[in-house]
Scaffold this motif. Structure first.
Motif, PDB file in Angstrom:
ATOM      1  N   LEU A 267      14.012  62.802  37.521  1.00  0.00           N
ATOM      2  CA  LEU A 267      15.230  62.687  36.707  1.00  0.00           C
ATOM      3  C   LEU A 267      15.492  63.976  35.933  1.00  0.00           C
ATOM      4  O   LEU A 267      16.642  64.400  35.770  1.00  0.00           O
ATOM      5  CB  LEU A 267      15.120  61.491  35.748  1.00  0.00           C
ATOM      6  CG  LEU A 267      14.999  60.109  36.418  1.00  0.00           C
ATOM      7  CD1 LEU A 267      14.851  59.020  35.368  1.00  0.00           C
ATOM      8  CD2 LEU A 267      16.222  59.828  37.302  1.00  0.00           C
ATOM      9  N   LYS A 268      14.414  64.594  35.454  1.00  0.00           N
ATOM     10  CA  LYS A 268      14.575  65.887  34.773  1.00  0.00           C
ATOM     11  C   LYS A 268      15.022  66.959  35.758  1.00  0.00           C
ATOM     12  O   LYS A 268      15.863  67.797  35.442  1.00  0.00           O
ATOM     13  CB  LYS A 268      13.255  66.291  34.115  1.00  0.00           C
ATOM     14  CG  LYS A 268      12.864  65.454  32.903  1.00  0.00           C
ATOM     15  CD  LYS A 268      11.533  65.927  32.331  1.00  0.00           C
ATOM     16  CE  LYS A 268      11.148  65.104  31.104  1.00  0.00           C
ATOM     17  NZ  LYS A 268       9.808  65.482  30.589  1.00  0.00           N
ATOM     18  N   HIS A 269      14.464  66.913  36.946  1.00  0.00           N
ATOM     19  CA  HIS A 269      14.827  67.902  37.966  1.00  0.00           C
ATOM     20  C   HIS A 269      16.322  67.846  38.274  1.00  0.00           C
ATOM     21  O   HIS A 269      16.972  68.891  38.418  1.00  0.00           O
ATOM     22  CB  HIS A 269      14.018  67.637  39.239  1.00  0.00           C
ATOM     23  CG  HIS A 269      14.420  68.491  40.405  1.00  0.00           C
ATOM     24  ND1 HIS A 269      13.984  69.800  40.549  1.00  0.00           N
ATOM     25  CD2 HIS A 269      15.226  68.228  41.469  1.00  0.00           C
ATOM     26  CE1 HIS A 269      14.508  70.300  41.665  1.00  0.00           C
ATOM     27  NE2 HIS A 269      15.253  69.373  42.245  1.00  0.00           N
ATOM     28  N   PHE A 270      16.863  66.644  38.369  1.00  0.00           N
ATOM     29  CA  PHE A 270      18.287  66.492  38.694  1.00  0.00           C
ATOM     30  C   PHE A 270      19.182  66.508  37.444  1.00  0.00           C
ATOM     31  O   PHE A 270      20.398  66.317  37.557  1.00  0.00           O
ATOM     32  CB  PHE A 270      18.511  65.174  39.448  1.00  0.00           C
ATOM     33  CG  PHE A 270      17.890  65.144  40.821  1.00  0.00           C
ATOM     34  CD1 PHE A 270      18.277  66.066  41.797  1.00  0.00           C
ATOM     35  CD2 PHE A 270      16.917  64.220  41.146  1.00  0.00           C
ATOM     36  CE1 PHE A 270      17.709  66.045  43.073  1.00  0.00           C
ATOM     37  CE2 PHE A 270      16.347  64.195  42.412  1.00  0.00           C
ATOM     38  CZ  PHE A 270      16.731  65.110  43.373  1.00  0.00           C
ATOM     39  N   ARG A 271      18.552  66.664  36.271  1.00  0.00           N
ATOM     40  CA  ARG A 271      19.284  66.718  34.991  1.00  0.00           C
ATOM     41  C   ARG A 271      20.106  65.451  34.761  1.00  0.00           C
ATOM     42  O   ARG A 271      21.263  65.482  34.315  1.00  0.00           O
ATOM     43  CB  ARG A 271      20.196  67.957  34.949  1.00  0.00           C
ATOM     44  CG  ARG A 271      19.448  69.275  35.105  1.00  0.00           C
ATOM     45  CD  ARG A 271      20.397  70.456  35.066  1.00  0.00           C
ATOM     46  NE  ARG A 271      19.721  71.700  35.376  1.00  0.00           N
ATOM     47  CZ  ARG A 271      19.004  72.408  34.521  1.00  0.00           C
ATOM     48  NH1 ARG A 271      18.891  72.000  33.263  1.00  0.00           N
ATOM     49  NH2 ARG A 271      18.421  73.529  34.892  1.00  0.00           N
ATOM     50  N   VAL A 272      19.525  64.310  35.084  1.00  0.00           N
ATOM     51  CA  VAL A 272      20.222  63.029  34.895  1.00  0.00           C
ATOM     52  C   VAL A 272      19.396  62.093  34.011  1.00  0.00           C
ATOM     53  O   VAL A 272      19.612  60.881  34.025  1.00  0.00           O
ATOM     54  CB  VAL A 272      20.517  62.351  36.253  1.00  0.00           C
ATOM     55  CG1 VAL A 272      21.512  63.170  37.051  1.00  0.00           C
ATOM     56  CG2 VAL A 272      19.218  62.136  37.042  1.00  0.00           C
ATOM     57  N   ARG A 273      18.470  62.685  33.268  1.00  0.00           N
ATOM     58  CA  ARG A 273      17.594  61.845  32.442  1.00  0.00           C
ATOM     59  C   ARG A 273      18.380  60.972  31.469  1.00  0.00           C
ATOM     60  O   ARG A 273      17.983  59.845  31.181  1.00  0.00           O
ATOM     61  CB  ARG A 273      16.626  62.757  31.668  1.00  0.00           C
ATOM     62  CG  ARG A 273      15.538  62.024  30.896  1.00  0.00           C
ATOM     63  CD  ARG A 273      14.460  61.540  31.853  1.00  0.00           C
ATOM     64  NE  ARG A 273      13.328  60.964  31.120  1.00  0.00           N
ATOM     65  CZ  ARG A 273      13.266  59.708  30.696  1.00  0.00           C
ATOM     66  NH1 ARG A 273      14.288  58.900  30.928  1.00  0.00           N
ATOM     67  NH2 ARG A 273      12.212  59.238  30.057  1.00  0.00           N
ATOM     68  N   ASP A 274      19.503  61.494  30.943  1.00  0.00           N
ATOM     69  CA  ASP A 274      20.274  60.744  29.946  1.00  0.00           C
ATOM     70  C   ASP A 274      21.320  59.824  30.582  1.00  0.00           C
ATOM     71  O   ASP A 274      22.069  59.158  29.881  1.00  0.00           O
ATOM     72  CB  ASP A 274      20.960  61.712  28.973  1.00  0.00           C
ATOM     73  CG  ASP A 274      21.872  62.699  29.699  1.00  0.00           C
ATOM     74  OD1 ASP A 274      21.741  62.819  30.938  1.00  0.00           O
ATOM     75  OD2 ASP A 274      22.703  63.336  29.044  1.00  0.00           O
TER      76      ASP A 274
END
Length: 640
Positions: A267-274
């Motif tokens: 999720l951090k890799h794809f920058r969609v954590r939030d």
């Protein structure tokens, strides 16, 4: 002022007196530490990768902390011993690899019925991708099957806290708890924050109750109480600190165990954590349904990421269906069933689930001139090498119709060429049990090959059965006086370690009533040949088992002791004028220390040679000799 976090790798024993600080521990060490901080008083295990370091760690501190920690002869016995301690109110732990739980399954199932008194933890270390196992079974099924809650840590730090918590949880409900790890959790180091170790208690008191006697009348009452307790446990896991909802969004990802770590990084890799709601599940059996339903409210679709079988996925689908949620749940169709998870697998699954573009690393083309393939082989100096060499030579020269019924251990490497002396190998102890069936149903010469630790583990009942029914088979016990494959843990064949008693296999076999018993030195290839031939003649005539015990210490232990004693190891060399390049020593004997040079002549690498002298016996031209004269008797005493 700048502060720098100091994290150290130190021995587990050195931490026994510490109650604060952060250290890098293996996942298995973290479990051991968590058990101590949870008040452990008794531990028993049988070694098996990837679980062995748990008890290794506890053994290293048992004298310091006054706990009982032992290696038992098999997983069932280890389970029963720890279970018994917990019935006396002592906090107890037993650990084993995943297939070991199969051995302990009988008392495991009943332990849920009777419950326990002290905290009781059963650690199962599963092995996805089968790095050192014959299958990759998912032992969370045991939790479902036995009504025993299953906790799953995702890293070493959580493994410590979870084990500590699980002991309290178990003691609170008077019910066993399974902690399930996988290889990447067991064998990966992580930062662990130490807490205090309370005063440990290894003595308790057993209070007699009818529930401990699982006769039908009592067992029926136990089942009713078990189901009632299970409902309480199912509710309580919703409040376990290892289950939580993170973030928010219109999609939900549910993950457990080490899959949680992969998901967070993806999720951090794809920058969609939030943008993603994440449900971390630390208690996979039973699922925290109340927490799950709250997490699923308002989401459009759900992805379940877990390693191996779809246990969480099926639980999520069932729980949501029961309350009327009709949300698309995906899981194994994107993640896949088999083998270990990794970053690439999880990122691809999440990318497809979220409609993100992700190619991932492509397989690199293999160089045309890479490192040549190397067959796994026995260690230099291994006593099993000359034995398998001579066995192969014997059956070839005699044109013998035979079946080599093998077992689990270092000697399973004899399956590989050139020995090819493992025709069937299923599980621990199967060499004699399966060999018995083959001896009854075929006319072949059956040779059951089993190691000493495995013999004590699961070889006794099938040998007794074979004798009872008059099975014409040769049982070859390879006795290197230790459980070698898993890291040299002691067995009843180990002489005088940790105050345990030496119990030679021939004494047990004689007690059974076996009449043909011979002990041979596997380095003496002529004696091996003659003894095997003699045993085969005996079983053909007497129609009952014959037992040969091939005894010599594990080379790794013997060489270690030689070096510690300051005794010189004299390597062997090849005399070029006598070597004819026949290849017997490097093609058929296959010691890793022996290679070839010009003209097919043999060469012995002095860095690998341990001076065992076994190769000198198989050289037909006597071209292999010691580099110099030495006191052979002085060295030999370390090998016996």
């Amino acid at each position: 002022m700048k502060y720098r976090l100091r994290v150290e790798i130190v021995s587990f024993k050195s931490l026994a007196s510490l109650s604060t600080g952060k250290y890098l521990l293996l996942g298995n060490e973290a479990i051991a530490r968590g058990a101590l901080e949870g008040g452990l008083g008794f531990a028993a295990a049988y070694p098996g990768t990837p679980s062995s370091e748990i008890l290794e760690s506890l053994v290293s501190v048992r004298d310091v902390l006054g706990i009982h920690a032992e290696w038992s002869v098999n997983e069932k016995v280890a389970f029963e011993a720890a279970y018994g301690a917990s019935l006396a109110g002592v906090n107890a732990l037993t650990a084993m690899k995943h297939v070991g739980v199969n051995v302990a399954a009988d008392p495991l199932m009943s332990s849920a019925y009777t419950g326990v008194e002290g905290g009781f933890i059963v650690v199962t270390a599963d092995d996805p991708s089968m790095h050192s196992s014959q299958n990759e079974q998912d032992n969370r099924w045991y939790g479902l099957h036995a009504y025993i809650p299953v906790f799953e840590p995702f890293d070493a730090g959580e493994a410590k806290e979870m084990t500590k918590y699980a002991l309290t949880f178990s003691r609170s409900f008077k019910h066993p708890v399974i902690i399930r790890t996988t290889t990447r959790v067991s064998h990966t180091r992580g930062v662990v924050e130490l807490g205090p170790i309370p005063e440990l208690r290894s003595k308790g008191r057993f209070v007699k109750e009818d529930r401990y006697v699982v006769m039908p009348a009592n067992a029926r009452g136990n089942k009713v109480r078990l189901l009632s307790k299970w409902r309480e446990i199912s509710e309580a896991v919703n409040d376990a600190p290892f289950n939580r909802v993170e973030g928010d969004g219109r999609v939900l990802v549910v993950s457990s165990g080490n899959a949680y770590g992969y998901v967070v990084e993806a999720l951090k890799h794809f920058r969609v954590r939030d943008k993603v709601r994440l449900l971390k599940v630390g208690t996979t059996v039973p699922l925290p349904k109340r927490l799950l339903i709250r997490a699923a409210e308002g989401v459009e679709r759900i992805l379940v990421v877990e390693e191996l079988d779809p246990i969480v996925e099926e639980g999520v689908k069932a729980a949501l269906y029961d309350v009327g949620f009709r949300v698309k749940v995906r899981g194994k169709d994107l993640v896949g069933y088999e083998f270990e998870l990794n970053h690439v697998r999880v990122r691809r699954a999440i990318a497809e689930f979220l409609n993100l573009g992700y190619v991932g690393p492509q397989a690199r083309p293999q160089p045309r001139d890479g490192v040549p393939a190397r067959i796994p082989t026995l260690c230099p100096g291994c006593p099993y090498r000359p034995l398998f060499f001579e066995l192969r030579r014997l059956v070839n020269q005699e044109k013998m119709s035979y079946i080599a019924s093998g077992d689990i251990g270092c000697y399973s490497l004899s399956y590989n060429p050139p020995y090819r002396m493992q025709d069937v190998m299923i599980e621990m102890g199967s060499s004699i049990g399966v060999g018995y069936g083959l001896s009854v149903t075929t006319d072949d010469n059956v040779i059951a090959i089993i190691g000493d630790s495995t013999f004590y583990h699961a070889g006794l009942p099938p040998l007794l059965n074979a004798l009872w029914h008059g099975s014409p088979m040769v049982v070859l016990i390879l006795d290197n006086e230790v459980t070698a494959m898993t890291g040299h843990q002691p067995a009843p064949s180990t002489k005088g370690r940790d105050g345990t008693r030496y119990i030679p296999a021939e004494n047990i076999v004689a007690g059974f009533g076996i009449k043909f018993i011979e002990v041979v030195d596997p380095y003496d290839v002529k004696a091996v040949r003659e003894t095997v031939k003699k045993a085969l003649r005996y079983v053909r005539e007497a129609r009952e088992p014959a037992v040969i015990i091939a005894r010599r210490r594990c080379a790794l232990e013997a060489v270690r002791d030689v070096r510690r004693a300051g005794v010189e190891i004299v390597p062997y060399v090849v005399l070029d004028d006598k070597c004819v390049g026949c290849g017997i020593c490097y093609d058929w004997f296959l010691c890793p220390a022996i290679t070839t040079k010009e003209g097919r002549k043999a060469y012995i690498d002095p860095e690998l040679c341990v001076g065992c002298s076994a190769c000198a016996q198989v050289c037909p031209t006597k071209a292999i000799v010691p580099l110099k004269d030495y006191n052979k008797e002085e060295v030999e005493r370390f090998w016996r």
